[in-house]
Design a protein around this motif. Structure first.
Motif, short mmCIF file in Angstrom:
data_model
loop_
_atom_site.label_atom_id
_atom_site.label_comp_id
_atom_site.label_asym_id
_atom_site.label_seq_id
_atom_site.Cartn_x
_atom_site.Cartn_y
_atom_site.Cartn_z
N PRO A 61 42.60 46.32 38.56
CA PRO A 61 43.08 45.19 37.77
C PRO A 61 43.37 43.97 38.63
O PRO A 61 43.75 44.09 39.79
N TRP A 62 43.16 42.81 38.01
CA TRP A 62 43.45 41.53 38.62
C TRP A 62 44.49 40.79 37.81
O TRP A 62 44.45 40.83 36.58
N LEU B 125 47.20 41.26 33.38
CA LEU B 125 46.33 42.07 34.21
C LEU B 125 45.01 42.30 33.48
O LEU B 125 45.00 42.65 32.30
N LEU B 126 43.92 42.12 34.19
CA LEU B 126 42.58 42.29 33.64
C LEU B 126 41.85 43.34 34.45
O LEU B 126 41.77 43.23 35.68
N SER B 127 41.33 44.34 33.76
CA SER B 127 40.43 45.32 34.38
C SER B 127 39.12 45.24 33.64
O SER B 127 39.08 44.95 32.44
N VAL B 128 38.02 45.50 34.32
CA VAL B 128 36.69 45.43 33.74
C VAL B 128 35.97 46.73 34.03
O VAL B 128 35.94 47.19 35.17
N LEU B 129 35.41 47.33 32.99
CA LEU B 129 34.58 48.51 33.15
C LEU B 129 33.15 48.07 32.85
O LEU B 129 32.82 47.74 31.71
N GLN B 130 32.33 48.02 33.87
CA GLN B 130 30.92 47.68 33.69
C GLN B 130 30.16 48.98 33.46
O GLN B 130 30.30 49.92 34.24
N ALA B 131 29.37 49.03 32.39
CA ALA B 131 28.64 50.25 32.05
C ALA B 131 27.29 49.90 31.45
O ALA B 131 27.17 48.90 30.73
N ASP B 132 26.30 50.71 31.73
CA ASP B 132 24.97 50.51 31.17
C ASP B 132 24.85 51.06 29.75
O ASP B 132 23.97 50.69 29.01
N THR B 133 25.75 51.98 29.38
CA THR B 133 25.78 52.55 28.04
C THR B 133 27.22 52.49 27.53
O THR B 133 28.16 52.31 28.30
N ASN C 121 40.23 27.42 37.67
CA ASN C 121 40.70 28.41 38.63
C ASN C 121 41.26 27.72 39.86
O ASN C 121 40.73 26.71 40.31
N THR C 122 42.30 28.30 40.40
CA THR C 122 42.98 27.67 41.53
C THR C 122 42.30 27.97 42.85
O THR C 122 42.40 27.19 43.78
N GLY C 123 41.68 29.13 42.97
CA GLY C 123 41.06 29.50 44.23
C GLY C 123 42.05 29.96 45.27
O GLY C 123 41.69 30.20 46.41
N GLU C 124 43.32 30.12 44.89
CA GLU C 124 44.35 30.50 45.86
C GLU C 124 44.33 31.98 46.19
O GLU C 124 44.73 32.39 47.26
N ASP C 125 43.90 32.82 45.27
CA ASP C 125 43.94 34.26 45.45
C ASP C 125 42.52 34.80 45.54
O ASP C 125 41.79 34.80 44.56
N PRO C 126 42.10 35.31 46.70
CA PRO C 126 40.73 35.81 46.84
C PRO C 126 40.46 37.05 45.99
O PRO C 126 39.32 37.45 45.82
N GLN C 127 41.50 37.67 45.44
CA GLN C 127 41.32 38.85 44.60
C GLN C 127 41.03 38.48 43.14
O GLN C 127 40.75 39.36 42.34
N GLU C 128 41.14 37.21 42.81
CA GLU C 128 40.94 36.83 41.41
C GLU C 128 39.53 37.18 40.95
O GLU C 128 38.56 37.10 41.70
N PRO C 129 39.39 37.57 39.67
CA PRO C 129 38.11 38.04 39.17
C PRO C 129 37.03 36.98 39.07
O PRO C 129 35.87 37.33 38.88
N TYR C 130 37.37 35.70 39.21
CA TYR C 130 36.29 34.71 39.13
C TYR C 130 35.31 34.86 40.28
O TYR C 130 34.23 34.30 40.26
N GLU C 131 35.68 35.64 41.27
CA GLU C 131 34.77 35.91 42.39
C GLU C 131 33.70 36.93 42.01
O GLU C 131 32.71 37.07 42.71
#
Length: 135
Positions: free
Chosen positions: A7-8, A66-74, A106-116
């Motif tokens: 999560p981010w 907090l945002l988590s992402v589950l990438q799935a093909d199905t 986006n602020t770009g202050e946190d390298p962990q942010e999901p916009y990366e």
């Protein structure tokens, strides 16, 4: 392929955040942003989408969630019993690039942010976006 990201902590402005090409709402026509926001409010739910953009209603006016992402093909078959609310929508990517973006940028202050991270892991095409909330 199934991959869990996060999560981010993501910034919420005016009760919302977006998923947009290159993490930049300003590149998406304003009418599309308004349409995605209108769809989210009309459904009285979590999410609204239009071509190349999705609006997520966060349940708070400003701050972080907090945002988590589950990438799935199905379809990963969501465990709806674990969530207070679940909503799905189709989201089409013209460019093959979707990233989180705050309404005010986006602020770009946190390298962990999901916009990366590019959330459109399979390139251009149609995606199914499922938002789940626990509160």
């Amino acid at each position: 392929m199934t991959r869990l990201l996060g999560p981010w902590p993501v910034r919420v402005d005016e009760g919302q955040f977006y998923i947009a090409p290159d993490g930049n709402c300003t590149e998406v026509p304003e009418k599309r942003m308004e349409h995605a926001l209108d769809r989210a409010y009309k459904n009285a739910g979590l999410i609204g989408s239009c071509k190349d953009i999705a609006c997520v209603l966060a349940g708070i006016n400003c701050g972080t969630v907090l945002l988590s992402v589950l990438q799935a093909d199905t379809d990963p078959d969501a465990d709806s019993a674990s969530w207070d609310e679940t909503e799905e929508t189709d989201l089409t990517s013209s460019t093959g690039d979707f990233r989180y973006t705050a309404l005010m940028g986006n602020t770009g202050e946190d390298p962990q942010e999901p916009y990366e991270t590019n959330l459109a892991h399979a390139g251009p095409g149609k995606y199914r976006l499922r938002c789940c909330h626990v509160g």
